[in-house]
Design a protein around this motif. Structure first.
Motif, short mmCIF file in Angstrom:
data_model
loop_
_atom_site.label_atom_id
_atom_site.label_comp_id
_atom_site.label_asym_id
_atom_site.label_seq_id
_atom_site.Cartn_x
_atom_site.Cartn_y
_atom_site.Cartn_z
N ASN A 95 0.81 -1.21 0.00
CA ASN A 95 0.00 0.00 0.00
C ASN A 95 0.85 1.26 0.00
OD1 ASN A 95 -2.96 -0.52 0.10
ND2 ASN A 95 -2.22 -2.00 1.57
N LEU A 98 2.42 1.89 -3.34
CA LEU A 98 1.43 2.44 -4.27
C LEU A 98 1.37 3.95 -4.12
CD1 LEU A 98 -0.37 0.62 -6.01
CD2 LEU A 98 -2.24 1.17 -4.47
N LEU A 99 1.30 4.41 -2.87
CA LEU A 99 1.21 5.84 -2.61
C LEU A 99 2.53 6.53 -2.96
CD1 LEU A 99 -0.65 5.51 0.78
CD2 LEU A 99 -1.63 6.34 -1.35
N PHE A 115 -0.94 12.02 0.85
CA PHE A 115 -0.36 10.69 0.63
C PHE A 115 0.65 10.36 1.71
CE2 PHE A 115 -1.12 9.86 -4.18
CZ PHE A 115 -2.48 9.89 -3.93
N ILE B 8 -8.75 5.83 -2.79
CA ILE B 8 -7.77 5.44 -1.76
C ILE B 8 -8.43 4.65 -0.63
CG2 ILE B 8 -6.16 6.31 -0.03
CD1 ILE B 8 -5.42 8.46 -2.07
N SER B 11 -9.24 1.14 -1.97
CA SER B 11 -8.08 0.24 -2.14
C SER B 11 -7.59 -0.22 -0.77
CB SER B 11 -6.97 0.92 -2.92
OG SER B 11 -6.27 1.82 -2.10
N LEU B 12 -7.63 0.69 0.21
CA LEU B 12 -7.18 0.29 1.55
C LEU B 12 -8.11 -0.74 2.16
CD1 LEU B 12 -5.91 3.62 3.13
CD2 LEU B 12 -4.59 1.65 2.38
#
Lengths: 695, 52
Positions: A95, A98-99, A115, B8, B11-12
């Motif tokens: 994760n 990705l950010l 982010f 976001i 996806s999390l």
């Protein structure tokens, strides 16, 4: 709990589970195909023997496992905990990556700051949860005043997280959340591999130990009860049946028999035992039932005293510094000095800009962090031991492979190691067929190993056994019968009235007035013995043979296998002394042995191997255990060990190379979080792939 | 860019579901006998009473 070595498919599983469930008193049976075991829940009056017999009828070989010895493998809490931390770190890493990719590819202002905050929210709990194994070890190391591998790791993870948190709050550009988390992930992967390898070895070793269920038959007022060996007290009477192993030290009260003490002394000749004879734990009773009065049991028995000695000596082996230890010893202080001096330099150069100096110092710490180093050794050891395990060699000690790679001299024990410990009749052709037929007729009535070997050899030679009347076995002496009205005997030399020859032999008195004939036996060679010795010689290693057996037998075997250096009649202490002498002479010795008389030598050697049939004490003392009866894997193991050590060194070189490129950049202050992430992942993947080449 | 506000969290959450599933498989000891479990589905009788 039973072990099922031959179970391998869905059909086996169904057959075994249903077959066992049909037995009266059995509630539930569940097969674990990975471990090849079946767990049975049953009433207390259902014995293991009934279950084994039932499985035998179904066509499956089964052996009982001692639940007490196995309990340690059941609770695999630590493995599950590591896996959990690894899973969490993997989730967080993906994760955050990705950010981070969005940030690297140019997200700006509010988006970037958001982010970074999300990354922080994921990274912080992950680092706290998944990093715990490293933090715990680091604290432990610091308390003991050492700088292990875990101190720089913990420092890098914590500093990177703290620094990034500060940067995020300030709105600055350089956050290393991805690096902190992926570092945790890769290092945990290395830890987990390491743990798995050890767990597999430990459970296999424990299974071997659990195969010997510690039970004995105690006789009280003529009534026999089966009790645990731990419950026996000196003065108790114990019945030992033919084929059984002595559970205790004691004195024979009743019965005569022969004892096979090859595991204790290496002699292949059975020894006579009758009333008042002293026996020690570990000897195998061959012919007649014996009643033994216990003189020492459990921890006091000679077997246990010997095993305890070995446990003390074993700590010496732990002093070996592995390649990983040596690398860590150079690495840990090096990293700290490098990062700290970079910090000081930039502090001076930027005239007191603490923020910038700290930033660059942390970047150096992260980039040098031993991601690849933490994976380099476990990945190779896992691949190598997995490959050897499939060939039937179990590696108990992590450092054993490295030590094996350094070996230049190999010492073999004879009885039970190069040979099966089971006799084989030789030179039958030199005897007259009538004698052989008569001997076979007598031998058929006995279950003594020599008699069985003789009967089998006669049958193989196509000689029909003579019909002997009134055959009966005289335990401890031999077999006696009537043939054509004459008394005939097959057994020990003094009993048939002759002088023993210098080899294992049985003597036939045909009752015709002629001198008794000797039937000689040689020990059956273990399969793969010739191949293993040839492979070791081809690798340029010197092969020695040291045995406690008599010179004639040892010399013959040495010639047969082409071993030039041999030594016979060696006492346990002499064996160990010989190995110590070789070691002081600058040789690295591999000892292969199975008996109690070898344990001291196994411990003294640089690295040691014992077959699965060896005595428990010998298996404990050795670094590797051969699971099958074949010796061939020894030659292969020596080759793979050398290969594995080379791979480990290559892996160190690879990670050093990455550091050599990335560290100067980091020190110059031009390293970016993207570079850190790339260097780390690339080097970790390279070393893992390099290790996989061993499979 | 407002689409990110939805994407976001989604996806999390999806990732989180995967993580929960993984934690559940570990807790219910599903990695103890991978070979046996692979074979067990081939059994003719449906096995609905796992290990006690």
């Amino acid at each position: 709990m039973l072990t099922l070595p031959t179970a391998h498919c869905a059909l086996c599983m169904t057959t075994v589970e249903q077959g066992l469930a049909q037995l009266p008193g059995v509630h539930d049976a569940r097969v674990n195909l990975t471990l090849k075991r079946v767990a049975v829940a049953a009433d207390p009056d259902v014995t293991a023997e009934t279950l084994i017999a039932a499985l035998g009828r179904l066509g499956y070989e089964a052996h009982e496992l001692d639940a007490g010895t196995l309990r340690a493998t059941q609770t695999d809490k630590m493995g599950r905990e590591l896996l959990m931390r690894l899973g969490v770190a993997g989730f967080a890493m993906m994760n955050i990556m990705l950010l981070s990719v969005a940030v690297w590819s140019g997200a700006e202002d509010a988006t970037r700051i958001m982010f970074e905050w999300i990354s922080a929210a994921i990274a912080l709990p992950t680092v706290i949860f998944s990093g715990q194994p490293f933090f715990r070890n680091a604290v432990g190391a610091l308390r003991a005043g050492r700088l292990g591998m875990d101190v720089p790791i913990s420092l890098a993870i914590l500093l990177a997280t703290a620094m990034s948190l500060y940067e995020t709050a300030e709105g600055g550009g350089h956050t290393y959340f991805d690096a902190a988390v992926s570092l945790t992930f890769f290092l945990l992967a290395g830890r987990y591999l390491d743990y798995r390898t050890r767990a597999v070895a430990r459970s296999a070793a424990e299974e071997l130990a659990a195969l010997e269920v510690p039970r004995a038959t105690r006789v009280v007022d003529g009534v026999e009860t089966v009790v645990a060996i731990a419950d026996l007290r000196p003065g108790d009477l114990v019945r030992v049946r033919p084929g059984g192993r002595m559970p205790v030290d004691g004195v024979v009260v009743e019965g005569t028999s022969e004892l096979d003490r090859s595991l204790l002394t290496g002699e292949s000749l059975p020894v006579w035992a009758g009333p008042a004879a002293e026996v020690s734990a570990g000897e195998v009773n061959l012919t007649g039932p014996l009643l033994v009065r216990v003189t020492a049991a459990g921890r006091d028995s000679s077997l246990h005293r010997m095993a305890d000695l070995v446990a003390v000596a074993e700590s010496a082996k732990n002093r070996y510094t592995t390649l990983a230890d040596r690398a860590a010893r150079i690495y840990a202080p090096g990293v700290h000095i490098l990062a700290f001096s970079t910090f000081l330099f930039w502090l001076w150069f930027s005239r007191g800009d603490l923020h910038l100096a700290l930033n660059i110092g942390v970047a150096v710490l992260i980039i040098t962090c031993p991601c690849a180093l933490g994976l380099a050794v476990p990945a190779v050891v896992t691949a190598a031991s997995g490959r050897l395990f499939r060939q039937g060699l179990l590696i108990k000690e992590g450092s054993a492979l490295e030590r094996l790679a350094e070996v230049d001299t190999v010492v073999f024990d004879k009885t039970g190691t190069l040979t099966m410990g089971a006799p084989e009749a030789v030179d039958l052709a030199a005897q007259s067929p009538a004698d052989v037929a008569l001997a076979a007729g007598l031998a058929a009535a006995s279950s003594h190993p020599l008699a069985r070997a003789l009967a089998a050899a006669a049958a193989a030679a196509g000689i029909a056994a003579a019909a002997v009347d009134a055959v009966h076995e005289v335990p401890g002496y031999g077999v006696e019968g009537l043939w054509q009205g004459r008394r005939v005997r097959l057994g020990r030399a003094p009993w048939v009235g002759t002088e023993p020859i210098d080899r294992t032999a049985s003597y036939l008195e045909a009752g015709d007035g002629a001198a008794p004939r000797a039937f000689a036996f040689a020990d059956h060679l273990r399969p793969g013995a010739e191949a293993a010795i040839a492979a070791l010689k081809a690798q340029g290693k010197t092969v020695h043979l040291i045995s406690g057996d008599s010179a004639g037998v040892v010399a013959e075997l040495a010639t047969r296998l082409g071993i030039a250096d041999w030594m016979a009649g060696a006492l346990p202490a002499e064996k160990a002394a010989r190995i110590a002498a070789l070691s002081t002479g600058g040789h690295r010795v591999l000892m292969v042995g199975d008996g109690l008389n070898d344990t001291a030598a196994l411990t003294a050697a640089h690295v040691s191997i014992s077959p699965a049939s060896a005595l428990d004490a010998a298996r404990v003392a050795s670094d590797m255990v051969l699971l099958g009866s074949d010796l061939t894997p020894i030659g292969e193991a020596a080759r793979i060990a050398r290969l594995a050590t080379r791979r480990i060194k290559e892996n160190f070189a690879v990670s050093a190379l990455y550091n050599l490129i990335a560290v100067p950049l980091a020190m110059m202050g031009i390293a970016t979080p993207l570079m850190a992430a790339l260097a780390m992942s690339a080097s970790s993947i390279t070393v893992s792939l390099n290790a996989l080449r061993l499979r | 860019m407002t689409v990110l506000a939805y994407l976001i969290p989604i996806s999390l959450i999806i990732g989180g579901i995967g993580l929960m599933a993984f934690i559940w498989t570990i807790d219910s000891e599903q990695y103890d006998d991978p070979k046996g479990n692979a074979s067990r589905i081939l059994k003719p009788d449906y096995d609905d009473h796992p290990k006690k």
